[in-house]
Design an enzyme around this catalytic site. Sequence first.
Site, PDB file in Angstrom:
ATOM      1  N   LYS A  71       0.836  -1.210   0.000  1.00  0.00           N
ATOM      2  CA  LYS A  71       0.000   0.000   0.000  1.00  0.00           C
ATOM      3  C   LYS A  71       0.877   1.269   0.000  1.00  0.00           C
ATOM      4  CE  LYS A  71      -2.201  -1.391   3.702  1.00  0.00           C
ATOM      5  NZ  LYS A  71      -1.501  -2.695   3.840  1.00  0.00           N
ATOM      6  N   THR A  72       1.889   1.278   0.877  1.00  0.00           N
ATOM      7  CA  THR A  72       2.780   2.439   0.929  1.00  0.00           C
ATOM      8  C   THR A  72       3.541   2.570  -0.391  1.00  0.00           C
ATOM      9  OG1 THR A  72       3.027   1.975   3.268  1.00  0.00           O
ATOM     10  CG2 THR A  72       4.579   3.537   2.338  1.00  0.00           C
ATOM     11  N   ASP A 116      -1.301   6.610   6.305  1.00  0.00           N
ATOM     12  CA  ASP A 116      -1.317   5.177   6.575  1.00  0.00           C
ATOM     13  C   ASP A 116      -2.219   4.941   7.795  1.00  0.00           C
ATOM     14  OD1 ASP A 116      -0.634   2.577   6.196  1.00  0.00           O
ATOM     15  OD2 ASP A 116       1.402   2.737   6.991  1.00  0.00           O
ATOM     16  N   THR A 165      -5.659  -1.410   6.908  1.00  0.00           N
ATOM     17  CA  THR A 165      -5.721  -2.873   6.974  1.00  0.00           C
ATOM     18  C   THR A 165      -7.157  -3.295   7.282  1.00  0.00           C
ATOM     19  OG1 THR A 165      -5.046  -2.618   9.269  1.00  0.00           O
ATOM     20  CG2 THR A 165      -3.350  -3.291   7.711  1.00  0.00           C
ATOM     21  N   ARG A 224       6.671  -7.964   1.896  1.00  0.00           N
ATOM     22  CA  ARG A 224       7.569  -7.508   2.965  1.00  0.00           C
ATOM     23  C   ARG A 224       8.268  -8.704   3.616  1.00  0.00           C
ATOM     24  NH1 ARG A 224       4.603  -4.299   6.889  1.00  0.00           N
ATOM     25  NH2 ARG A 224       5.080  -2.514   5.582  1.00  0.00           N
TER      26      ARG A 224
HETATM   27  P1  ADP Z   1       2.163  -1.870   3.195  1.00  0.00           P
HETATM   28  O1  ADP Z   1       2.183  -0.384   3.090  1.00  0.00           O
HETATM   29  O2  ADP Z   1       0.969  -2.501   2.528  1.00  0.00           O
HETATM   30  O3  ADP Z   1       2.348  -2.381   4.599  1.00  0.00           O
HETATM   31  P2  ADP Z   1       4.683  -1.688   1.751  1.00  0.00           P
HETATM   32  O4  ADP Z   1       4.323  -0.866   0.570  1.00  0.00           O
HETATM   33  O5  ADP Z   1       5.433  -1.019   2.853  1.00  0.00           O
HETATM   34  O6  ADP Z   1       3.398  -2.439   2.349  1.00  0.00           O
HETATM   35  O7  ADP Z   1       5.501  -2.953   1.195  1.00  0.00           O
HETATM   36  C1  ADP Z   1       6.513  -3.580   1.913  1.00  0.00           C
HETATM   37  C2  ADP Z   1       7.686  -3.889   1.001  1.00  0.00           C
HETATM   38  O8  ADP Z   1       7.315  -4.934   0.119  1.00  0.00           O
HETATM   39  C3  ADP Z   1       8.098  -2.729   0.074  1.00  0.00           C
HETATM   40  O9  ADP Z   1       9.156  -2.005   0.562  1.00  0.00           O
HETATM   41  C4  ADP Z   1       8.542  -3.382  -1.190  1.00  0.00           C
HETATM   42  O10 ADP Z   1       9.925  -3.666  -1.108  1.00  0.00           O
HETATM   43  C5  ADP Z   1       7.822  -4.698  -1.186  1.00  0.00           C
HETATM   44  N1  ADP Z   1       6.702  -4.740  -2.124  1.00  0.00           N
HETATM   45  C6  ADP Z   1       5.384  -4.614  -1.803  1.00  0.00           C
HETATM   46  N2  ADP Z   1       4.609  -4.805  -2.879  1.00  0.00           N
HETATM   47  C7  ADP Z   1       5.439  -5.047  -3.921  1.00  0.00           C
HETATM   48  C8  ADP Z   1       5.229  -5.345  -5.318  1.00  0.00           C
HETATM   49  N3  ADP Z   1       4.013  -5.457  -5.821  1.00  0.00           N
HETATM   50  N4  ADP Z   1       6.313  -5.509  -6.098  1.00  0.00           N
HETATM   51  C9  ADP Z   1       7.559  -5.424  -5.571  1.00  0.00           C
HETATM   52  N5  ADP Z   1       7.827  -5.193  -4.264  1.00  0.00           N
HETATM   53  C10 ADP Z   1       6.785  -5.003  -3.434  1.00  0.00           C
END
Ligand code: ADP
Length: 345
Positions: A71-72, A116, A165, A224
């Site tokens: 998401k981030t 977030d 989430t 992640r």
């Molecule tokens: P969330 O915000 O949903 O908790 P993040 O965007 O922080 O998740 O993702 C965590 C890590 O996973 C990111 O730093 C990235 O390295 C990796 N990641 C997430 N989604 C992808 C994707 N679709 N392709 C490549 N790497 C990804």
Amino acid sequence: MSKENISPEKFILQETEEDAVFNLSLRPLTLNEFIGQETAVKNLNVALKAALQRNEPLEHILLSGPPGLGKTSLAHIIAHEMKANITATSGPAIERAGDLIGILTNLNKGDILFIDEIHRLSRVVEEFLYQAMENFQIDFVIDKGPYAKTIKFNLKVFTLVGATTRSGSLTAPLRSRFGLFYHLDFYSPQELAKIISNSAKILGVTIDEPACLEIGNRSRGTPRIANRLLRRVRDYSQVHDFKKVDCKIASAALDALNIDKCGLDALDRKFLRSIIDNFSGGPAGIESVAASLNEDTETLIDCVEPYLLKTNFLKRTNRGREVTEIAYNHFNLKPAKQTQKELFQ
Ligand code: ADP
């Protein structure tokens, strides 16, 4: 939080400081580099192109899905694709309406504001956000009592990207102010293998395809976790002086971390075993399970349950949580109900 402070049970769930540092370098920059989530990516691509063609800011976007699914990363990609600046914060970090005013008044036309855990905004801050999202205006009151005066402040047109989430916990008025909704789901082992292979190149790890798939299989459908496990596999192969990571090495490294063949970690297994051992397989209320594990209910709902539900280890019924036959088989146990049936035969 440093790696050393994390209990083995929580290894999988918590975002570490190390994650935060590595995530920056491993985060995909463009929508093309973002692997998986085809439906969301396709629709987002159309929305981005349309907004760019019209030379207009995007509508407000809500991204939902379990932690670590991107998401981030997507919020940063949106800013990159729109050639816009991004200001990132989170629901719990905005304690007072004043904090939000500071953020909003500093935004320029077309900027992205990423919040977030938007479901954790306080009610007062949330109500303040409604008007900002809808009319790009805020009212603030100066002075008190009979001298109180309301001043209207016009904001620049910005795009709010909210991540949650728990989309179900969002209040209806907040939800209704978003124009675009994208839900992220768990990744397939093949998609994770691709992410791992790309990350390995950035980290300078020599790894073969079956090893990437082995790590992908054990990453709880979560990028992640995939990146984190890759780093642990890298440590393992470095210490043992292996020049190339193959499936056997990856598997040995993950076994040493107590991550089983289905990708379940110690807390997943404790959760399932608690329902099996203390509640005869369920149904059990989530609060009772949390109490028996001495864990936080929210952690279980946000981080543990979604993957167990997705992989059919767990069922959610209106009477509570129930483990499935798949879970019993995983522990080489007979389902409780079957054992009772056998008693009466
Ligand atoms: P969330 O915000 O949903 O908790 P993040 O965007 O922080 O998740 O993702 C965590 C890590 O996973 C990111 O730093 C990235 O390295 C990796 N990641 C997430 N989604 C992808 C994707 N679709 N392709 C490549 N790497 C990804």
